[in-house]
Scaffold this motif. Sequence first.
Motif, PDB file in Angstrom:
ATOM      1  N   ARG A 356     -12.305 -11.222  21.625  1.00  0.00           N
ATOM      2  CA  ARG A 356     -11.866 -11.898  20.405  1.00  0.00           C
ATOM      3  C   ARG A 356     -13.025 -12.327  19.517  1.00  0.00           C
ATOM      4  O   ARG A 356     -12.938 -13.292  18.760  1.00  0.00           O
ATOM      5  N   ALA A 357     -14.122 -11.594  19.585  1.00  0.00           N
ATOM      6  CA  ALA A 357     -15.238 -11.850  18.674  1.00  0.00           C
ATOM      7  C   ALA A 357     -14.821 -11.515  17.246  1.00  0.00           C
ATOM      8  O   ALA A 357     -13.928 -10.701  17.018  1.00  0.00           O
ATOM      9  N   ILE A 358     -15.489 -12.158  16.279  1.00  0.00           N
ATOM     10  CA  ILE A 358     -15.216 -11.871  14.872  1.00  0.00           C
ATOM     11  C   ILE A 358     -15.670 -10.447  14.559  1.00  0.00           C
ATOM     12  O   ILE A 358     -16.851 -10.124  14.631  1.00  0.00           O
ATOM     13  N   LYS A 359     -14.735  -9.591  14.239  1.00  0.00           N
ATOM     14  CA  LYS A 359     -15.007  -8.199  13.863  1.00  0.00           C
ATOM     15  C   LYS A 359     -13.932  -7.764  12.873  1.00  0.00           C
ATOM     16  O   LYS A 359     -12.755  -8.083  13.082  1.00  0.00           O
ATOM     17  N   PRO A 360     -14.272  -7.003  11.850  1.00  0.00           N
ATOM     18  CA  PRO A 360     -15.632  -6.691  11.420  1.00  0.00           C
ATOM     19  C   PRO A 360     -16.325  -7.937  10.892  1.00  0.00           C
ATOM     20  O   PRO A 360     -15.659  -8.886  10.458  1.00  0.00           O
ATOM     21  N   GLU A 361     -17.652  -7.955  10.922  1.00  0.00           N
ATOM     22  CA  GLU A 361     -18.360  -9.148  10.455  1.00  0.00           C
ATOM     23  C   GLU A 361     -18.222  -9.326   8.947  1.00  0.00           C
ATOM     24  O   GLU A 361     -17.966 -10.430   8.479  1.00  0.00           O
ATOM     25  N   ILE A 362     -18.405  -8.255   8.194  1.00  0.00           N
ATOM     26  CA  ILE A 362     -18.378  -8.370   6.736  1.00  0.00           C
ATOM     27  C   ILE A 362     -17.565  -7.224   6.145  1.00  0.00           C
ATOM     28  O   ILE A 362     -17.250  -6.238   6.818  1.00  0.00           O
ATOM     29  N   LEU A 363     -17.231  -7.385   4.873  1.00  0.00           N
ATOM     30  CA  LEU A 363     -16.575  -6.339   4.096  1.00  0.00           C
ATOM     31  C   LEU A 363     -17.465  -5.973   2.912  1.00  0.00           C
ATOM     32  O   LEU A 363     -18.044  -6.851   2.272  1.00  0.00           O
ATOM     33  N   LEU A 364     -17.574  -4.684   2.642  1.00  0.00           N
ATOM     34  CA  LEU A 364     -18.267  -4.186   1.467  1.00  0.00           C
ATOM     35  C   LEU A 364     -17.379  -3.128   0.812  1.00  0.00           C
ATOM     36  O   LEU A 364     -16.495  -2.555   1.466  1.00  0.00           O
ATOM     37  N   PRO A 365     -17.590  -2.850  -0.484  1.00  0.00           N
ATOM     38  CA  PRO A 365     -16.730  -1.878  -1.153  1.00  0.00           C
ATOM     39  C   PRO A 365     -16.664  -0.544  -0.415  1.00  0.00           C
ATOM     40  O   PRO A 365     -17.687   0.010  -0.019  1.00  0.00           O
ATOM     41  N   GLY A 366     -15.434  -0.063  -0.231  1.00  0.00           N
ATOM     42  CA  GLY A 366     -15.228   1.229   0.413  1.00  0.00           C
ATOM     43  C   GLY A 366     -14.381   2.161  -0.420  1.00  0.00           C
ATOM     44  O   GLY A 366     -13.932   3.202   0.073  1.00  0.00           O
ATOM     45  N   GLY A 367     -14.162   1.799  -1.695  1.00  0.00           N
ATOM     46  CA  GLY A 367     -13.355   2.644  -2.571  1.00  0.00           C
ATOM     47  C   GLY A 367     -11.896   2.247  -2.538  1.00  0.00           C
ATOM     48  O   GLY A 367     -11.360   1.859  -1.500  1.00  0.00           O
ATOM     49  N   ARG A 368     -11.237   2.342  -3.689  1.00  0.00           N
ATOM     50  CA  ARG A 368      -9.808   2.051  -3.749  1.00  0.00           C
ATOM     51  C   ARG A 368      -9.009   3.232  -3.209  1.00  0.00           C
ATOM     52  O   ARG A 368      -9.212   4.369  -3.624  1.00  0.00           O
ATOM     53  N   GLN A 369      -8.114   2.930  -2.267  1.00  0.00           N
ATOM     54  CA  GLN A 369      -7.285   3.964  -1.651  1.00  0.00           C
ATOM     55  C   GLN A 369      -5.866   3.854  -2.197  1.00  0.00           C
ATOM     56  O   GLN A 369      -5.181   2.868  -1.950  1.00  0.00           O
ATOM     57  N   PHE A 370      -5.429   4.863  -2.962  1.00  0.00           N
ATOM     58  CA  PHE A 370      -4.086   4.876  -3.511  1.00  0.00           C
ATOM     59  C   PHE A 370      -3.139   5.599  -2.555  1.00  0.00           C
ATOM     60  O   PHE A 370      -3.563   6.358  -1.679  1.00  0.00           O
ATOM     61  N   TYR A 371      -1.834   5.362  -2.768  1.00  0.00           N
ATOM     62  CA  TYR A 371      -0.790   5.923  -1.908  1.00  0.00           C
ATOM     63  C   TYR A 371       0.276   6.604  -2.765  1.00  0.00           C
ATOM     64  O   TYR A 371       0.349   6.403  -3.980  1.00  0.00           O
ATOM     65  N   ARG A 372       1.100   7.404  -2.091  1.00  0.00           N
ATOM     66  CA  ARG A 372       2.289   7.994  -2.700  1.00  0.00           C
ATOM     67  C   ARG A 372       3.515   7.563  -1.914  1.00  0.00           C
ATOM     68  O   ARG A 372       3.429   7.295  -0.708  1.00  0.00           O
ATOM     69  N   GLU A 373       4.653   7.530  -2.585  1.00  0.00           N
ATOM     70  CA  GLU A 373       5.888   7.243  -1.874  1.00  0.00           C
ATOM     71  C   GLU A 373       6.292   8.457  -1.048  1.00  0.00           C
ATOM     72  O   GLU A 373       6.240   9.596  -1.524  1.00  0.00           O
ATOM     73  N   LYS A 374       6.686   8.226   0.188  1.00  0.00           N
ATOM     74  CA  LYS A 374       7.145   9.307   1.057  1.00  0.00           C
ATOM     75  C   LYS A 374       8.489   9.812   0.575  1.00  0.00           C
ATOM     76  O   LYS A 374       9.430   9.041   0.369  1.00  0.00           O
ATOM     77  N   MET A 375       8.584  11.132   0.388  1.00  0.00           N
ATOM     78  CA  MET A 375       9.829  11.720  -0.069  1.00  0.00           C
ATOM     79  C   MET A 375      10.792  11.937   1.101  1.00  0.00           C
ATOM     80  O   MET A 375      10.408  11.909   2.260  1.00  0.00           O
ATOM     81  N   GLY A 376      12.053  12.187   0.775  1.00  0.00           N
ATOM     82  CA  GLY A 376      13.071  12.417   1.799  1.00  0.00           C
ATOM     83  C   GLY A 376      14.081  11.293   1.813  1.00  0.00           C
ATOM     84  O   GLY A 376      13.925  10.260   1.152  1.00  0.00           O
ATOM     85  N   ASN A 377      15.128  11.473   2.600  1.00  0.00           N
ATOM     86  CA  ASN A 377      16.191  10.471   2.654  1.00  0.00           C
ATOM     87  C   ASN A 377      16.566  10.079   4.079  1.00  0.00           C
ATOM     88  O   ASN A 377      17.633   9.533   4.319  1.00  0.00           O
ATOM     89  N   VAL A 378      15.664  10.379   5.039  1.00  0.00           N
ATOM     90  CA  VAL A 378      15.977  10.047   6.432  1.00  0.00           C
ATOM     91  C   VAL A 378      15.375   8.709   6.847  1.00  0.00           C
ATOM     92  O   VAL A 378      15.678   8.211   7.927  1.00  0.00           O
ATOM     93  N   HIS A 379      14.513   8.134   6.002  1.00  0.00           N
ATOM     94  CA  HIS A 379      13.909   6.842   6.325  1.00  0.00           C
ATOM     95  C   HIS A 379      14.522   5.784   5.390  1.00  0.00           C
ATOM     96  O   HIS A 379      14.463   5.910   4.174  1.00  0.00           O
ATOM     97  N   PRO A 380      15.099   4.732   5.973  1.00  0.00           N
ATOM     98  CA  PRO A 380      15.786   3.733   5.145  1.00  0.00           C
ATOM     99  C   PRO A 380      14.848   2.867   4.324  1.00  0.00           C
ATOM    100  O   PRO A 380      15.198   2.440   3.226  1.00  0.00           O
ATOM    101  N   ASN A 381      13.660   2.573   4.859  1.00  0.00           N
ATOM    102  CA  ASN A 381      12.715   1.693   4.168  1.00  0.00           C
ATOM    103  C   ASN A 381      11.704   2.499   3.355  1.00  0.00           C
ATOM    104  O   ASN A 381      11.365   3.638   3.689  1.00  0.00           O
ATOM    105  N   ALA A 382      11.208   1.866   2.296  1.00  0.00           N
ATOM    106  CA  ALA A 382      10.159   2.489   1.491  1.00  0.00           C
ATOM    107  C   ALA A 382       8.923   2.698   2.363  1.00  0.00           C
ATOM    108  O   ALA A 382       8.498   1.791   3.089  1.00  0.00           O
ATOM    109  N   THR A 383       8.339   3.889   2.299  1.00  0.00           N
ATOM    110  CA  THR A 383       7.177   4.245   3.121  1.00  0.00           C
ATOM    111  C   THR A 383       6.102   4.841   2.225  1.00  0.00           C
ATOM    112  O   THR A 383       6.385   5.703   1.389  1.00  0.00           O
ATOM    113  N   LEU A 384       4.871   4.378   2.407  1.00  0.00           N
ATOM    114  CA  LEU A 384       3.748   4.842   1.601  1.00  0.00           C
ATOM    115  C   LEU A 384       2.886   5.779   2.432  1.00  0.00           C
ATOM    116  O   LEU A 384       2.564   5.492   3.586  1.00  0.00           O
ATOM    117  N   GLN A 385       2.501   6.896   1.819  1.00  0.00           N
ATOM    118  CA  GLN A 385       1.624   7.870   2.462  1.00  0.00           C
ATOM    119  C   GLN A 385       0.313   7.938   1.700  1.00  0.00           C
ATOM    120  O   GLN A 385       0.291   7.879   0.472  1.00  0.00           O
TER     121      GLN A 385
END
Length: 511
Positions: A356-385
Amino acid sequence: AVPFEAELWFRKSADRRRQAEEYILGVVGEIGGKVVGQCVIPEIAYHGILGRISVDQATAIIEQREVRLLQCEDVWHFRPVGQCALRSYDDLNDAQGLGDAAQPELPQGDPLVALFDGLPLTGHHLLDGRLLVDDPDDYESAYQANERIHGTAMASLICHGDLDDGGTPSSRPLYVRPLLQPHRGFEGEFVEAIPDSVLPVDLVHRAVRRLYEEEDGEPPVAPSVRVINLSIGDRSHPLDREMSSWARLLDWLSWKYNVLFVVSAGNHAHEIELNIPRANLNTLTDADREKAVVEAQTADTRHRRLLSPAESVNGFTVGALHSDGSKPAANPNLIDPHPRSGLPSPVSAHGPGYRRAIKPEILLPGGRQFYREKMGNVHPNATLQIASFSRPPGQCVAAPGTAGELNKTIYTRGTSNAAALASRTTVMLYEVLEQLRLQPGGALPPEYEVVLLKAFLAHGANWGDAGDVYETILKNSQNSRTFADYVGRFLGYGPTDPARVMTCTDQRVTV
């Protein structure tokens, strides 16, 4: 053939280790496989055996129809090898040129940082004359120019930072030791990975020892190195109570050679299933969608743990901020999970660390990661890919072109980038130490350089607004008493501000 690693319970007696080896050799031979190598490092109680078995036998072991290897009392872990794989980009045709900007002066002096990664494109205009490549295993012979993606990106970030930020190039050359090779598929796709013909622990051990000790009558290749960047991790080995042999190795090497390992926390490109019906996704405000993303990732935190060797105690683990200097074009099909700055990237692995040590120690910019909505109709909840491409948003880095071009750039994201920026920061912090040595009373003994660099990296970190965001979303009556420890698994000590350490004011001093 399927490669495997059998990590044995370490026996202090050489005779007892030999008995265990003979038993494993016999069982592997009986099932039609072979042992191709082994590694013993008594200082970290490691005894690993590298072998190969047929696909049929591997299937039989998984289905527990063949259990002799699993029943051996000397086997502690039985796992695949060569899992430190980094995927390639499919759209290098979108790489952009650098233009005709003047090239800055080349670095001087001895290297302070070593990059253990893939092989960079050494002739790239941004890297030419800035790298000291040491390739005793001739990994270069397996690489084509267009396959040198990850090492080129990491070298670019250490030398120049995010190109969109316009930072000053590093003043010191970068030592590079290739650990990865391309693994090609049947349709031209490939990943960069540690070869499955070596044990990762053995490879890293030899690479570090070569820096500081004589080898075959040759002097140490880079004894000036104080920081080693490891922007790779074992996706098959998330932290699960026990510290991995790779992390134990880094802890011991840190102590033995007085070197700081900067390690990426690991990336998790899993889908994010929100606790919201699919039909309601497009009606959410930015704040409501961000809240749903944080709650979903918190509920899934056990599948987003640190990847080995990020749990190293002496090493410095870096997570990614959802931040970069790019200006992406509007795209209604892409979803930004965190419109505000200062929050962890949704792909960044969660802590805590070992015991239970503090990890990660720090955060630095790693780029903005965008998502798309998962297509289909078999999953009831909104899902991001996850949306993966080499265009903005992200951090602009050097990249190989498609026809031998040496001036191309792409945009990448992840904790690998954040770790590379941390290593870049250590060069600037080391310059502060050098300046302090010139001041009256500034006699700083060299043996404290590494621990000072580690302290400097963490000293400027704080949660900032991110702590308030997580408190608003997650704090409740069940976790209120231990909430700071709870949030530490996501934020560590927080985003760091190196400038706070590197400069003082009339009202502030760093002691």
